[in-house]
Design a protein around this motif. Structure first.
Motif, PDB file in Angstrom:
ATOM      1  N   GLY A  60       2.744  54.590  56.840  1.00 52.36           N
ATOM      2  CA  GLY A  60       3.485  55.902  56.287  1.00 52.36           C
ATOM      3  C   GLY A  60       3.336  57.079  57.166  1.00 52.36           C
ATOM      4  N   ARG A  61       2.656  57.240  58.047  1.00 50.10           N
ATOM      5  CA  ARG A  61       2.385  58.272  59.039  1.00 50.10           C
ATOM      6  C   ARG A  61       4.007  58.564  59.846  1.00 50.10           C
ATOM      7  N   PRO A  62       4.500  59.664  59.957  1.00 51.37           N
ATOM      8  CA  PRO A  62       5.744  59.944  60.532  1.00 51.37           C
ATOM      9  C   PRO A  62       5.551  60.203  61.964  1.00 51.37           C
ATOM     10  N   MET A  63       6.718  59.719  62.716  1.00 49.06           N
ATOM     11  CA  MET A  63       6.880  60.115  64.278  1.00 49.06           C
ATOM     12  C   MET A  63       6.879  61.345  64.185  1.00 49.06           C
ATOM     13  N   HIS A  64       6.435  62.183  65.033  1.00 45.03           N
ATOM     14  CA  HIS A  64       6.570  63.733  65.481  1.00 45.03           C
ATOM     15  C   HIS A  64       6.998  63.849  66.863  1.00 45.03           C
ATOM     16  N   GLU A  65       8.216  64.747  66.848  1.00 50.74           N
ATOM     17  CA  GLU A  65       8.944  64.751  68.130  1.00 50.74           C
ATOM     18  C   GLU A  65       8.129  65.570  69.327  1.00 50.74           C
ATOM     19  N   ASP A  66       7.235  66.518  68.938  1.00 47.81           N
ATOM     20  CA  ASP A  66       6.503  67.234  69.763  1.00 47.81           C
ATOM     21  C   ASP A  66       5.169  66.588  70.336  1.00 47.81           C
ATOM     22  N   VAL A  67       4.833  65.316  69.823  1.00 45.91           N
ATOM     23  CA  VAL A  67       3.843  64.641  70.499  1.00 45.91           C
ATOM     24  C   VAL A  67       4.215  63.466  71.233  1.00 45.91           C
ATOM     25  N   ASP A  68       3.972  63.492  72.491  1.00 44.15           N
ATOM     26  CA  ASP A  68       4.296  62.567  73.476  1.00 44.15           C
ATOM     27  C   ASP A  68       3.386  60.917  73.277  1.00 44.15           C
ATOM     28  N   GLY A  69       4.250  60.046  73.827  1.00 44.18           N
ATOM     29  CA  GLY A  69       3.968  58.720  73.629  1.00 44.18           C
ATOM     30  C   GLY A  69       3.708  58.089  72.069  1.00 44.18           C
ATOM     31  N   PRO A  70       3.159  56.727  72.034  1.00 39.84           N
ATOM     32  CA  PRO A  70       3.209  55.933  70.845  1.00 39.84           C
ATOM     33  C   PRO A  70       2.014  56.133  70.159  1.00 39.84           C
ATOM     34  N   ALA A  71       0.862  57.123  70.535  1.00 37.98           N
ATOM     35  CA  ALA A  71      -0.694  56.896  69.851  1.00 37.98           C
ATOM     36  C   ALA A  71      -0.589  57.821  68.665  1.00 37.98           C
ATOM     37  N   LEU A  72      -1.582  57.634  67.848  1.00 39.93           N
ATOM     38  CA  LEU A  72      -1.785  58.818  66.602  1.00 39.93           C
ATOM     39  C   LEU A  72      -2.467  59.897  67.457  1.00 39.93           C
ATOM     40  N   SER A  73      -2.330  60.741  66.810  1.00 39.08           N
ATOM     41  CA  SER A  73      -2.523  62.402  67.111  1.00 39.08           C
ATOM     42  C   SER A  73      -2.848  63.267  65.980  1.00 39.08           C
ATOM     43  N   GLU A  74      -3.819  64.043  65.961  1.00 36.17           N
ATOM     44  CA  GLU A  74      -3.846  64.998  64.990  1.00 36.17           C
ATOM     45  C   GLU A  74      -3.499  66.363  65.681  1.00 36.17           C
ATOM     46  N   VAL A  75      -2.494  66.938  64.598  1.00 36.29           N
ATOM     47  CA  VAL A  75      -2.007  68.203  64.965  1.00 36.29           C
ATOM     48  C   VAL A  75      -2.112  69.183  63.841  1.00 36.29           C
ATOM     49  N   LEU A  76      -2.145  70.400  64.214  1.00 36.95           N
ATOM     50  CA  LEU A  76      -2.269  71.626  63.117  1.00 36.95           C
ATOM     51  C   LEU A  76      -0.758  72.023  62.922  1.00 36.95           C
ATOM     52  N   ALA A  77      -0.433  71.610  61.760  1.00 40.34           N
ATOM     53  CA  ALA A  77       1.015  71.907  61.425  1.00 40.34           C
ATOM     54  C   ALA A  77       1.269  72.979  60.635  1.00 40.34           C
ATOM     55  N   THR A  78       2.319  73.781  60.800  1.00 45.02           N
ATOM     56  CA  THR A  78       2.526  74.997  59.875  1.00 45.02           C
ATOM     57  C   THR A  78       3.891  74.748  59.241  1.00 45.02           C
ATOM     58  N   GLY A  79       4.342  73.463  59.247  1.00 44.47           N
ATOM     59  CA  GLY A  79       5.356  72.878  58.710  1.00 44.47           C
ATOM     60  C   GLY A  79       6.141  71.938  59.600  1.00 44.47           C
ATOM     61  N   GLY A  80       7.202  71.278  59.026  1.00 43.34           N
ATOM     62  CA  GLY A  80       7.961  70.530  59.784  1.00 43.34           C
ATOM     63  C   GLY A  80       7.686  69.005  59.586  1.00 43.34           C
ATOM     64  N   THR A  81       8.085  68.306  60.282  1.00 42.14           N
ATOM     65  CA  THR A  81       7.808  66.724  60.124  1.00 42.14           C
ATOM     66  C   THR A  81       6.208  66.525  59.557  1.00 42.14           C
ATOM     67  N   GLY A  82       6.237  65.868  58.415  1.00 39.66           N
ATOM     68  CA  GLY A  82       4.736  65.240  57.833  1.00 39.66           C
ATOM     69  C   GLY A  82       4.234  66.208  57.093  1.00 39.66           C
ATOM     70  N   TYR A  83       4.810  67.583  56.978  1.00 39.91           N
ATOM     71  CA  TYR A  83       3.877  68.823  56.273  1.00 39.91           C
ATOM     72  C   TYR A  83       4.985  69.735  55.713  1.00 39.91           C
ATOM     73  N   ARG A  84       4.629  69.886  54.588  1.00 39.98           N
ATOM     74  CA  ARG A  84       5.298  71.129  54.004  1.00 39.98           C
ATOM     75  C   ARG A  84       4.364  72.120  53.456  1.00 39.98           C
ATOM     76  N   PRO A  85       4.228  73.152  53.851  1.00 42.66           N
ATOM     77  CA  PRO A  85       3.078  74.156  53.122  1.00 42.66           C
ATOM     78  C   PRO A  85       3.812  74.859  51.999  1.00 42.66           C
ATOM     79  N   SER A  86       2.647  75.169  51.048  1.00 41.82           N
ATOM     80  CA  SER A  86       3.039  75.506  49.635  1.00 41.82           C
ATOM     81  C   SER A  86       3.153  77.087  49.498  1.00 41.82           C
ATOM     82  N   ARG A  87       2.566  77.767  50.692  1.00 42.52           N
ATOM     83  CA  ARG A  87       2.859  79.155  50.805  1.00 42.52           C
ATOM     84  C   ARG A  87       2.824  79.341  52.288  1.00 42.52           C
ATOM     85  N   ASP A  88       3.281  80.900  52.345  1.00 40.12           N
ATOM     86  CA  ASP A  88       3.539  81.207  53.647  1.00 40.12           C
ATOM     87  C   ASP A  88       2.092  81.208  54.352  1.00 40.12           C
ATOM     88  N   GLY A  89       2.156  80.918  55.753  1.00 38.47           N
ATOM     89  CA  GLY A  89       1.123  81.114  56.666  1.00 38.47           C
ATOM     90  C   GLY A  89      -0.141  79.963  56.385  1.00 38.47           C
TER      91      GLY A  89
END
Length: 129
Positions: A60-89
Motif C-alpha cells: 500500500g505504499r504510494p508512488m511518489h513523483e519526487d523520488v527517482d527510481g523504483p526503490a523504497l525511500s524515506e522522505v520527510l513529508a509536509t503533505g502531498g502523496t502519502g501523508y496528510r498533516p493534521s495541523r499546520d507545520g
C-alpha cells in the motif's frame, strides 16, 4: 512476470475503469515514470493514450513523483502523496516508492490523455443501446 491492476480515470465523465494486465501488456508499463504516456491498447482501449498518475506497491505504499527510481525511500513529508498533516507545520517521515513502475508495483493509476475514435463504453462493451 509483472502483473498489475490498472485503474484508468476518465476526466470527462469522472468515471474509473479497472483492468488486470499481465505479460506483454504489463511490460508496456515497466520502466515508465509518473507523467509518462502509455498506449491504451495495453488495457483494451485501442486508439487511446494513457498518462501514468501514480500507483502503489503490495503493502500500500504510494508512488511518489519526487523520488527517482523504483526503490523504497524515506522522505520527510509536509503533505502531498502519502501523508496528510493534521495541523499546520506538521511533518512526518514516511516510506514511499519511487516514481518508476517496477515489478514491486501492484496498482498503476492512469488517466486518459488522448481519446480515440470510439468511446470508452463502446470499447468495453458497456454501450447501452
Amino acid at each position: 512476470m509483472a502483473t498489475f491492476t490498472v485503474v484508468v480515470g476518465d476526466p470527462e465523465t469522472g468515471t474509473a475503469h479497472q483492468f488486470e494486465t499481465d505479460g506483454q501488456d504489463a511490460n508496456r508499463f515497466l520502466g515508465r515514470s509518473i507523467g509518462e504516456e502509455v498506449d491504451g491498447a495495453a488495457v483494451d482501449l485501442s486508439g487511446y493514450t494513457l498518462r501514468i498518475t501514480g500507483g502503489s506497491d503490495d503493502t500500500g505504499r504510494p508512488m511518489h513523483e519526487d523520488v527517482d527510481g523504483p526503490a523504497l525511500s524515506e522522505v520527510l513529508a509536509t503533505g502531498g502523496t502519502g501523508y496528510r498533516p493534521s495541523r499546520d507545520g506538521e511533518r512526518r517521515r514516511i516510506t514511499v516508492r519511487g516514481n518508476e513502475v517496477s515489478d514491486d508495483i501492484q496498482q498503476v493509476n492512469a488517466e486518459i490523455a488522448e481519446r480515440g475514435e470510439a468511446s470508452v463504453a463502446e470499447l468495453l462493451g458497456e454501450d447501452d443501446e
